[in-house]
Design a protein around this motif. Sequence first.
Motif, short mmCIF file in Angstrom:
data_model
loop_
_atom_site.label_atom_id
_atom_site.label_comp_id
_atom_site.label_asym_id
_atom_site.label_seq_id
_atom_site.Cartn_x
_atom_site.Cartn_y
_atom_site.Cartn_z
N GLY A 56 0.89 -1.15 -0.12
CA GLY A 56 -0.11 0.07 -0.10
C GLY A 56 0.72 1.36 0.10
O GLY A 56 0.46 2.23 -0.71
N ILE A 57 2.02 1.25 0.78
CA ILE A 57 2.87 2.58 0.77
C ILE A 57 3.49 2.45 -0.71
O ILE A 57 3.33 3.66 -0.95
N GLY A 58 3.98 1.47 -1.10
CA GLY A 58 4.73 1.68 -2.45
C GLY A 58 3.77 2.09 -3.51
O GLY A 58 3.96 3.15 -4.32
N PHE A 59 2.51 1.55 -3.65
CA PHE A 59 1.25 1.83 -4.33
C PHE A 59 0.98 3.33 -4.17
O PHE A 59 1.09 4.18 -5.27
N SER A 60 0.80 3.99 -3.06
CA SER A 60 0.40 5.40 -2.89
C SER A 60 1.39 6.13 -3.30
O SER A 60 1.05 7.18 -3.84
N VAL A 61 2.59 6.06 -3.08
CA VAL A 61 3.61 7.05 -3.56
C VAL A 61 3.76 6.90 -4.97
O VAL A 61 3.82 8.05 -5.72
N ALA A 62 3.53 5.83 -5.66
CA ALA A 62 3.58 5.67 -7.09
C ALA A 62 2.59 6.36 -7.60
O ALA A 62 2.59 7.14 -8.79
N VAL A 63 1.35 6.32 -7.00
CA VAL A 63 0.03 6.82 -7.48
C VAL A 63 0.15 8.46 -7.56
O VAL A 63 -0.21 9.29 -8.68
#
Length: 148
Positions: A56-63
């Motif tokens: 979720g953290i990796g995803f959120s920053v990528a978003v």
Amino acid sequence: MPQNRFSISSVSSLLTPKLLAFIKFGITGACGLIIDFSLTWFFKDELNFNKFLANGIGFSVAVICNYIINRNWTFKDNKSKSGLQFTAFFTVSLIGLLLNSAIIFLLNNMFSVNFYVSKAAAIFIVFFWNFSANYFFVFKAPDKEKSI
């Protein structure tokens, strides 16, 4: 002197707006993939976070990074209200995250596929959802060619 028939501008002029957006979205997605995987690895393997929290953290920053790039380069849509547009982009991405997590859970937990292989498969599958929803919903413009 003969003119170069295979210049970048001549190739890009052959691409439809939708295909060009798809290619740019893919390039942007590759940048997001690097951010996502790097941060997921860091939080999961180095800081020992739960794999879904790390995802979720990796995803959120990528978003966030992908929104900025897609708004300014892929779809060149600086006229829409950024707050509303980001909310729509984030909503589409959140649905993508749910799909991503479900695929990872299915492959990794149910079929014992390596976590990162599962994550890569999820990203590949969810890419098509993300592009379609962003092209037709988030960054839609009445004057853009939308036909296939």
